[in-house]
Design an enzyme around this catalytic site. Structure first.
Site, PDB file in Angstrom:
ATOM      1  N   CYS A   1      -5.573   4.368  -4.425  1.00 16.58           N
ATOM      2  CA  CYS A   1      -4.162   4.532  -4.102  1.00 16.58           C
ATOM      3  C   CYS A   1      -3.739   5.999  -4.179  1.00 16.58           C
ATOM      4  O   CYS A   1      -4.333   6.794  -4.923  1.00 16.58           O
ATOM      5  CB  CYS A   1      -3.306   3.752  -5.098  1.00 16.58           C
ATOM      6  SG  CYS A   1      -3.595   1.976  -5.124  1.00 16.58           S
TER       7      CYS A   1
ATOM      8  N   CYS B   1       1.324  -0.176  -7.331  1.00 14.78           N
ATOM      9  CA  CYS B   1       0.596  -1.373  -7.758  1.00 14.78           C
ATOM     10  C   CYS B   1       0.375  -1.345  -9.276  1.00 14.78           C
ATOM     11  O   CYS B   1       0.579  -0.326  -9.944  1.00 14.78           O
ATOM     12  CB  CYS B   1      -0.737  -1.476  -7.023  1.00 14.78           C
ATOM     13  SG  CYS B   1      -2.023  -0.390  -7.660  1.00 14.78           S
TER      14      CYS B   1
ATOM     15  N   GLU C   1      -8.723   4.620   1.934  1.00 15.64           N
ATOM     16  CA  GLU C   1      -9.407   3.318   2.001  1.00 15.64           C
ATOM     17  C   GLU C   1     -10.882   3.511   2.312  1.00 15.64           C
ATOM     18  O   GLU C   1     -11.342   4.611   2.620  1.00 15.64           O
ATOM     19  CB  GLU C   1      -8.717   2.442   3.046  1.00 15.64           C
ATOM     20  CG  GLU C   1      -7.288   2.097   2.646  1.00 15.64           C
ATOM     21  CD  GLU C   1      -6.589   1.176   3.635  1.00 15.64           C
ATOM     22  OE1 GLU C   1      -7.102   0.967   4.754  1.00 15.64           O
ATOM     23  OE2 GLU C   1      -5.513   0.665   3.267  1.00 15.64           O
TER      24      GLU C   1
ATOM     25  N   CYS D   1      -2.005   1.398 -10.672  1.00 15.40           N
ATOM     26  CA  CYS D   1      -1.417   2.735 -10.738  1.00 15.40           C
ATOM     27  C   CYS D   1      -0.431   2.838 -11.900  1.00 15.40           C
ATOM     28  O   CYS D   1      -0.359   3.867 -12.567  1.00 15.40           O
ATOM     29  CB  CYS D   1      -0.745   3.082  -9.422  1.00 15.40           C
ATOM     30  SG  CYS D   1      -1.940   3.419  -8.117  1.00 15.40           S
TER      31      CYS D   1
ATOM     32  N   ASN E   1      -3.311   7.579  -0.001  1.00 12.82           N
ATOM     33  CA  ASN E   1      -4.290   6.512  -0.202  1.00 12.82           C
ATOM     34  C   ASN E   1      -5.522   6.772   0.665  1.00 12.82           C
ATOM     35  O   ASN E   1      -5.423   7.321   1.762  1.00 12.82           O
ATOM     36  CB  ASN E   1      -3.689   5.122   0.053  1.00 12.82           C
ATOM     37  CG  ASN E   1      -3.023   4.962   1.404  1.00 12.82           C
ATOM     38  OD1 ASN E   1      -2.492   5.911   1.954  1.00 12.82           O
ATOM     39  ND2 ASN E   1      -3.049   3.755   1.930  1.00 12.82           N
TER      40      ASN E   1
ATOM     41  N   GLU F   1      -1.115   7.264  -5.596  1.00 11.18           N
ATOM     42  CA  GLU F   1      -0.626   7.661  -6.912  1.00 11.18           C
ATOM     43  C   GLU F   1      -1.773   8.099  -7.815  1.00 11.18           C
ATOM     44  O   GLU F   1      -1.688   9.094  -8.533  1.00 11.18           O
ATOM     45  CB  GLU F   1       0.113   6.497  -7.592  1.00 11.18           C
ATOM     46  CG  GLU F   1       1.311   5.977  -6.812  1.00 11.18           C
ATOM     47  CD  GLU F   1       0.967   4.810  -5.886  1.00 11.18           C
ATOM     48  OE1 GLU F   1      -0.047   4.895  -5.146  1.00 11.18           O
ATOM     49  OE2 GLU F   1       1.704   3.820  -5.902  1.00 11.18           O
TER      50      GLU F   1
HETATM   51 ZN   LIG Z   1      -1.906   1.661  -6.738  1.00 10.35          ZN
END
Ligand SMILES: [Zn+2]
Length: 134
Positions: free
Chosen positions: A57, A88, A48, A91, A46, A59
């Site tokens: 993310c 999430c 940010e 994703c 990930n 993924e």
């Molecule tokens: Zn995600």
């Protein structure tokens, strides 16, 4: 079908990718590793951003890396977090674009497999390419 060897490899790679997570705001570090039908592995973490919505993310980083190198079919993806958190919704949707049969392995930081499910189980009733005639 995934072998235990491939499961272990995916979880290992996702765990290794997790070390590169850039998560100064949430401190929720995530690593992912995807296996494509051609046998290639792609990892992601990930990333940010101070402008929160602009992060991504792990993924999706892994999937987009694969797609950007010509891959379109995913056999499996492993996700490693500190507490075995699940992918999430965004994703799941991105994975659905490339097939609902992808196996999703969810593991914790110690490499323990917490859950294994087909994407179709994680995103029932998915909106996908077929809904747009593709
Ligand atoms: Zn995600």
């Amino acid at each position: 079908m995934l072998t235990n060897e491939i499961r272990a490899r995916l979880i290992q790679l996702a765990g290794e990718a997790r070390q590169w997570a850039y998560a100064p705001y949430s401190n929720y570090r995530v690593g992912a590793a995807a296996l494509t039908s051609s046998g290639r592995f792609f990892t992601g973490c990930n990333v940010e951003n101070a402008s929160y919505p602009n992060g991504l993310c792990a993924e999706r980083v892994a999937v987009f890396k694969a797609v950007s190198e010509g891959e379109r079919e995913f056999l499996a993806i492993a996700v490693v977090t500190g507490n075995g958190g699940t992918p999430c919704g965004a994703c799941r949707q991105v994975l659905a674009e490339f097939g609902l049969d992808t196996m999703v392995l969810i593991a914790d930081a110690e490499g323990n497999l917490k859950q294994e499910a087909r994407l179709s189980e994680l995103l029932p009733g998915a909106f996908g390419p077929g809904d747009l005639g593709k």
